[in-house]
Design a protein around this motif. Structure first.
Motif, PDB file in Angstrom:
ATOM      1  N   THR A 165       0.796  -1.274   0.089  1.00  0.00           N
ATOM      2  CA  THR A 165       0.049   0.146  -0.041  1.00  0.00           C
ATOM      3  C   THR A 165       0.709   1.250   0.019  1.00  0.00           C
ATOM      4  OG1 THR A 165      -0.418  -0.235   2.293  1.00  0.00           O
ATOM      5  CG2 THR A 165      -2.015  -1.280   0.897  1.00  0.00           C
ATOM      6  N   ILE A 166       1.374   1.669   1.237  1.00  0.00           N
ATOM      7  CA  ILE A 166       2.257   2.772   1.140  1.00  0.00           C
ATOM      8  C   ILE A 166       3.362   3.037   0.495  1.00  0.00           C
ATOM      9  CG2 ILE A 166       3.110   4.585   2.792  1.00  0.00           C
ATOM     10  CD1 ILE A 166       0.871   3.736   5.049  1.00  0.00           C
ATOM     11  N   GLY A 167       4.090   1.758   0.832  1.00  0.00           N
ATOM     12  CA  GLY A 167       5.364   1.685   0.135  1.00  0.00           C
ATOM     13  C   GLY A 167       5.382   1.612  -1.397  1.00  0.00           C
ATOM     14  N   PHE A 168       4.279   0.980  -2.027  1.00  0.00           N
ATOM     15  CA  PHE A 168       4.485   0.985  -3.316  1.00  0.00           C
ATOM     16  C   PHE A 168       3.830   2.323  -3.857  1.00  0.00           C
ATOM     17  CE2 PHE A 168       2.532  -0.462  -7.531  1.00  0.00           C
ATOM     18  CZ  PHE A 168       3.539  -0.562  -7.942  1.00  0.00           C
ATOM     19  N   ARG A 169       3.235   3.074  -3.280  1.00  0.00           N
ATOM     20  CA  ARG A 169       2.839   4.469  -3.760  1.00  0.00           C
ATOM     21  C   ARG A 169       3.807   5.605  -3.565  1.00  0.00           C
ATOM     22  NH1 ARG A 169      -1.548   1.471  -2.424  1.00  0.00           N
ATOM     23  NH2 ARG A 169      -3.484   1.936  -3.648  1.00  0.00           N
ATOM     24  N   ARG A 170       4.693   5.287  -2.601  1.00  0.00           N
ATOM     25  CA  ARG A 170       5.853   6.332  -2.430  1.00  0.00           C
ATOM     26  C   ARG A 170       6.787   6.639  -3.734  1.00  0.00           C
ATOM     27  NH1 ARG A 170       9.603   6.324   2.477  1.00  0.00           N
ATOM     28  NH2 ARG A 170      10.229   8.022   1.284  1.00  0.00           N
ATOM     29  N   LEU A 171       7.090   7.852  -3.882  1.00  0.00           N
ATOM     30  CA  LEU A 171       8.015   8.201  -5.137  1.00  0.00           C
ATOM     31  C   LEU A 171       9.063   9.187  -4.794  1.00  0.00           C
ATOM     32  CD1 LEU A 171       8.408   8.557  -7.924  1.00  0.00           C
ATOM     33  CD2 LEU A 171       7.115  10.473  -7.989  1.00  0.00           C
ATOM     34  N   ASP A 172      10.347   8.668  -4.865  1.00  0.00           N
ATOM     35  CA  ASP A 172      11.573   9.661  -4.664  1.00  0.00           C
ATOM     36  C   ASP A 172      11.822  10.101  -5.710  1.00  0.00           C
ATOM     37  OD1 ASP A 172      11.562   8.765  -1.900  1.00  0.00           O
ATOM     38  OD2 ASP A 172      12.745   7.173  -2.197  1.00  0.00           O
ATOM     39  N   ILE A 173      12.515  11.277  -5.766  1.00  0.00           N
ATOM     40  CA  ILE A 173      13.145  12.007  -6.986  1.00  0.00           C
ATOM     41  C   ILE A 173      14.767  12.155  -6.320  1.00  0.00           C
ATOM     42  CG2 ILE A 173      13.170  14.166  -8.422  1.00  0.00           C
ATOM     43  CD1 ILE A 173      10.299  14.525  -7.797  1.00  0.00           C
ATOM     44  N   ARG A 174      15.490  11.203  -7.010  1.00  0.00           N
ATOM     45  CA  ARG A 174      16.991  11.347  -6.809  1.00  0.00           C
ATOM     46  C   ARG A 174      17.491  12.241  -7.755  1.00  0.00           C
ATOM     47  NH1 ARG A 174      20.939   7.479  -8.152  1.00  0.00           N
ATOM     48  NH2 ARG A 174      19.338   6.054  -8.937  1.00  0.00           N
ATOM     49  N   HIS A 175      18.663  13.017  -7.196  1.00  0.00           N
ATOM     50  CA  HIS A 175      19.401  14.041  -7.997  1.00  0.00           C
ATOM     51  C   HIS A 175      20.734  13.480  -7.991  1.00  0.00           C
ATOM     52  CE1 HIS A 175      16.170  17.209  -8.642  1.00  0.00           C
ATOM     53  NE2 HIS A 175      15.593  16.731  -7.414  1.00  0.00           N
ATOM     54  N   PHE A 223       6.807  -5.977 -11.437  1.00  0.00           N
ATOM     55  CA  PHE A 223       5.844  -7.037 -11.784  1.00  0.00           C
ATOM     56  C   PHE A 223       4.988  -7.274 -10.580  1.00  0.00           C
ATOM     57  CE2 PHE A 223       4.697 -11.448 -12.699  1.00  0.00           C
ATOM     58  CZ  PHE A 223       4.598 -11.272 -14.236  1.00  0.00           C
ATOM     59  N   ILE A 224       5.478  -7.254  -9.361  1.00  0.00           N
ATOM     60  CA  ILE A 224       4.610  -7.225  -8.193  1.00  0.00           C
ATOM     61  C   ILE A 224       4.642  -5.844  -7.393  1.00  0.00           C
ATOM     62  CG2 ILE A 224       4.368  -8.469  -5.857  1.00  0.00           C
ATOM     63  CD1 ILE A 224       6.473 -10.640  -7.058  1.00  0.00           C
ATOM     64  N   PRO A 225       3.401  -5.462  -7.203  1.00  0.00           N
ATOM     65  CA  PRO A 225       3.136  -4.215  -6.474  1.00  0.00           C
ATOM     66  C   PRO A 225       3.455  -4.283  -5.235  1.00  0.00           C
ATOM     67  CG  PRO A 225       1.023  -5.233  -6.916  1.00  0.00           C
ATOM     68  CD  PRO A 225       2.032  -6.103  -7.474  1.00  0.00           C
ATOM     69  N   PHE A 226       4.767  -3.970  -4.799  1.00  0.00           N
ATOM     70  CA  PHE A 226       5.254  -4.096  -3.320  1.00  0.00           C
ATOM     71  C   PHE A 226       6.644  -3.475  -3.503  1.00  0.00           C
ATOM     72  CE2 PHE A 226       7.924  -6.134  -0.096  1.00  0.00           C
ATOM     73  CZ  PHE A 226       7.254  -6.172   0.761  1.00  0.00           C
ATOM     74  N   ARG A 227       6.836  -2.430  -2.237  1.00  0.00           N
ATOM     75  CA  ARG A 227       8.121  -2.161  -2.369  1.00  0.00           C
ATOM     76  C   ARG A 227       8.255  -1.817  -0.733  1.00  0.00           C
ATOM     77  NH1 ARG A 227      11.589   0.127  -6.467  1.00  0.00           N
ATOM     78  NH2 ARG A 227      10.609  -0.641  -8.394  1.00  0.00           N
ATOM     79  N   ILE A 228       9.468  -1.805  -0.280  1.00  0.00           N
ATOM     80  CA  ILE A 228       9.970  -1.610   1.084  1.00  0.00           C
ATOM     81  C   ILE A 228      11.306  -0.934   0.875  1.00  0.00           C
ATOM     82  CG2 ILE A 228      10.817  -2.738   3.557  1.00  0.00           C
ATOM     83  CD1 ILE A 228       7.886  -2.564   3.201  1.00  0.00           C
ATOM     84  N   GLY A 229      11.425   0.231   1.336  1.00  0.00           N
ATOM     85  CA  GLY A 229      12.593   1.014   1.387  1.00  0.00           C
ATOM     86  C   GLY A 229      13.048   1.589  -0.088  1.00  0.00           C
ATOM     87  N   ALA A 230      12.985   0.472  -0.922  1.00  0.00           N
ATOM     88  CA  ALA A 230      13.516   0.888  -2.348  1.00  0.00           C
ATOM     89  C   ALA A 230      12.357   1.385  -2.893  1.00  0.00           C
ATOM     90  CB  ALA A 230      13.877  -0.493  -3.089  1.00  0.00           C
ATOM     91  N   SER A 231      11.879   2.673  -2.869  1.00  0.00           N
ATOM     92  CA  SER A 231      10.494   3.257  -3.263  1.00  0.00           C
ATOM     93  C   SER A 231      10.701   3.580  -4.893  1.00  0.00           C
ATOM     94  CB  SER A 231      10.460   4.762  -2.854  1.00  0.00           C
ATOM     95  OG  SER A 231      10.363   4.546  -1.198  1.00  0.00           O
ATOM     96  N   ASN A 232       9.597   3.503  -5.418  1.00  0.00           N
ATOM     97  CA  ASN A 232       9.731   4.243  -6.759  1.00  0.00           C
ATOM     98  C   ASN A 232      10.438   5.391  -6.987  1.00  0.00           C
ATOM     99  OD1 ASN A 232       7.696   1.964  -7.847  1.00  0.00           O
ATOM    100  ND2 ASN A 232       6.215   3.208  -6.825  1.00  0.00           N
TER     101      ASN A 232
END
Length: 390
Positions: free
Chosen positions: A125-135, A369-378
């Motif tokens: 839920t929350i983890g997969f919806r997060r988005l980071d902008i890395r510079h 492929f799987i909608p799941f992320r912990i730490g490694a955000s989109n």
């Protein structure tokens, strides 16, 4: 996908239920038939669900939602019980060996089971919806003067089939964030689809809305070929051609072992794109000679290669490409305290890596492929080129 390990999955489901039923629940003062039925029902449903997915012809079912629901249920039902059972068995063995009565393995197993459920729910839920902008900033004496300060936005591993339905809002947010960076160039480093080009249909207007001064350059990833479906050669070729046609329909410059010059005044840089070349069983079509055909040795080369393992294996020894952009790893969609299980498979799995004056940036992607992320955000990556004094 499920068919490859279905025996293991079935054993995890059934053996955990048997152990907890026989060693713990039956010892309760009152364990009525309906309570026992209530205990066994989720496991039976998951057992049947596993068998159904086992008979999928392709790597995953055509409706990817069926797989995603299964993996979520397995994560919150089967794995917690399996962790508890393992800890309980170890604790029981400790009691027998040391002649004690308190099985602390039950408590440890309960804590791990609860933690597993929390992780799966958060990551889905929350983890997969997060988005980071890395510079990132890249300095090189080879950057032409006119390109000092040039801004590139990289995004990777969209896996559009995962964003169908309610998750489409996540993709809209990501595309909006890319455009908001006002980049000079946008690059996509592969894996636009999960399995087939029909996943793109709902997103044609959205992907066509990506805008940069010098357009969008893209390459194919391992999922963009037809190796994840069981079909005749005619169908596979047709799918690949359709995907290629769709990307170009978006207005993207798809580079298939090819290159493109971008000019600013009297200066230029070269964007070169390799086809996929990965581990055993994945498409191996990269041709660095073709990708750099006609490129002057004095040019600044931005190389796009989906799999980062190509950097050390082929790009560093066989070219002088100053900056390479890759994806593919997803950081296995799990990162904690800077560590990811992807580090066990890849020397470079996420972030910017340097080798002398040359560098590789690996994006952990913006989907999966799987909608799941912990730490490694989109993530999307904003890379600024700087001319370094010679």
């Amino acid at each position: 996908m499920i068919a490859r390990i279905f025996v293991l999955l079935l054993l995890m489901i059934i053996l955990s239920d048997i152990y907890i039923d026989r060693r713990l629940l039956r010892r309760l003062t009152r364990y009525l038939w309906w309570q026992r039925l209530l205990w066994w029902t989720p496991g039976i449903i998951l057992f049947i669900y596993t068998l159904v997915l086992t008979f999928s012809r392709d790597f995953a079912p055509e409706r990817i939602e069926l797989l995603n629901v299964y993996l979520f249920l397995f994560g919150v039902l089967a794995i917690p019980k399996f962790l508890f059972a393992i800890c309980s068995i170890l604790g029981w063995g400790h009691c027998r060996f040391h002649h004690t009565k308190n099985n602390w393995g039950n408590l440890v197993g309960l804590v791990l089971a609860i933690a597993q459920i929390v992780i799966i729910i958060y990551g889905s839920t929350i983890g997969f919806r997060r988005l980071d902008i890395r510079h990132e900033d890249f300095y090189s004496p080879d950057v032409p003067a006119e390109f000092d300060g040039y801004r590139i936005v990289q995004f990777s591993d969209a896996h559009l089939g995962t964003y169908r339905g309610s998750s489409s809002q996540i993709l809209k947010k990501i595309i909006g964030s890319i455009n908001a960076q006002k980049p000079d160039l946008i690059v996509f480093t592969g894996d636009l689809q999960n399995m087939a080009p029909d996943e793109l249909y709902d997103f044609i207007p959205l992907l066509s809305s990506l805008y940069a001064k010098d357009g969008v350059c893209s390459i194919l990833g391992n999922h963009d070929y037809s190796d994840y479906i069981k079909a005749d050669d005619v169908t596979k070729v047709a799918n690949e051609r359709e995907l290629i046609s769709r990307e170009r329909e978006f207005g993207w410059s798809l580079l298939l072992n090819d290159n493109k010059a971008i000019k600013r005044g009297n200066d230029s840089i070269i964007v070169a794109g390799l086809e996929n070349d990965g581990r055993k069983g994945e498409p191996k079509r990269a041709d660095i000679g073709k990708a750099l055909a006609g490129v002057d040795s004095r040019n600044f080369v931005l190389m796009l290669a989906h799999d980062p393992r190509l950097w050390r294996r082929d790009i560093l020894p066989n070219s002088r490409a100053q900056l390479t952009l890759s994806g593919h790893t997803h950081a296995m969609q799990f990162e904690i305290f800077g560590w990811s299980p992807a580090s066990l498979m890849y020397d470079e799995w996420g972030g910017m890596y340097h080798e002398g004056n040359r560098a590789l940036n690996v994006s952990v992607g913006m989907g999966g492929f799987i909608p799941f992320r912990i730490g490694a955000s989109n993530e999307i990556v904003v890379i600024t080129l700087h001319r370094k004094g010679i």
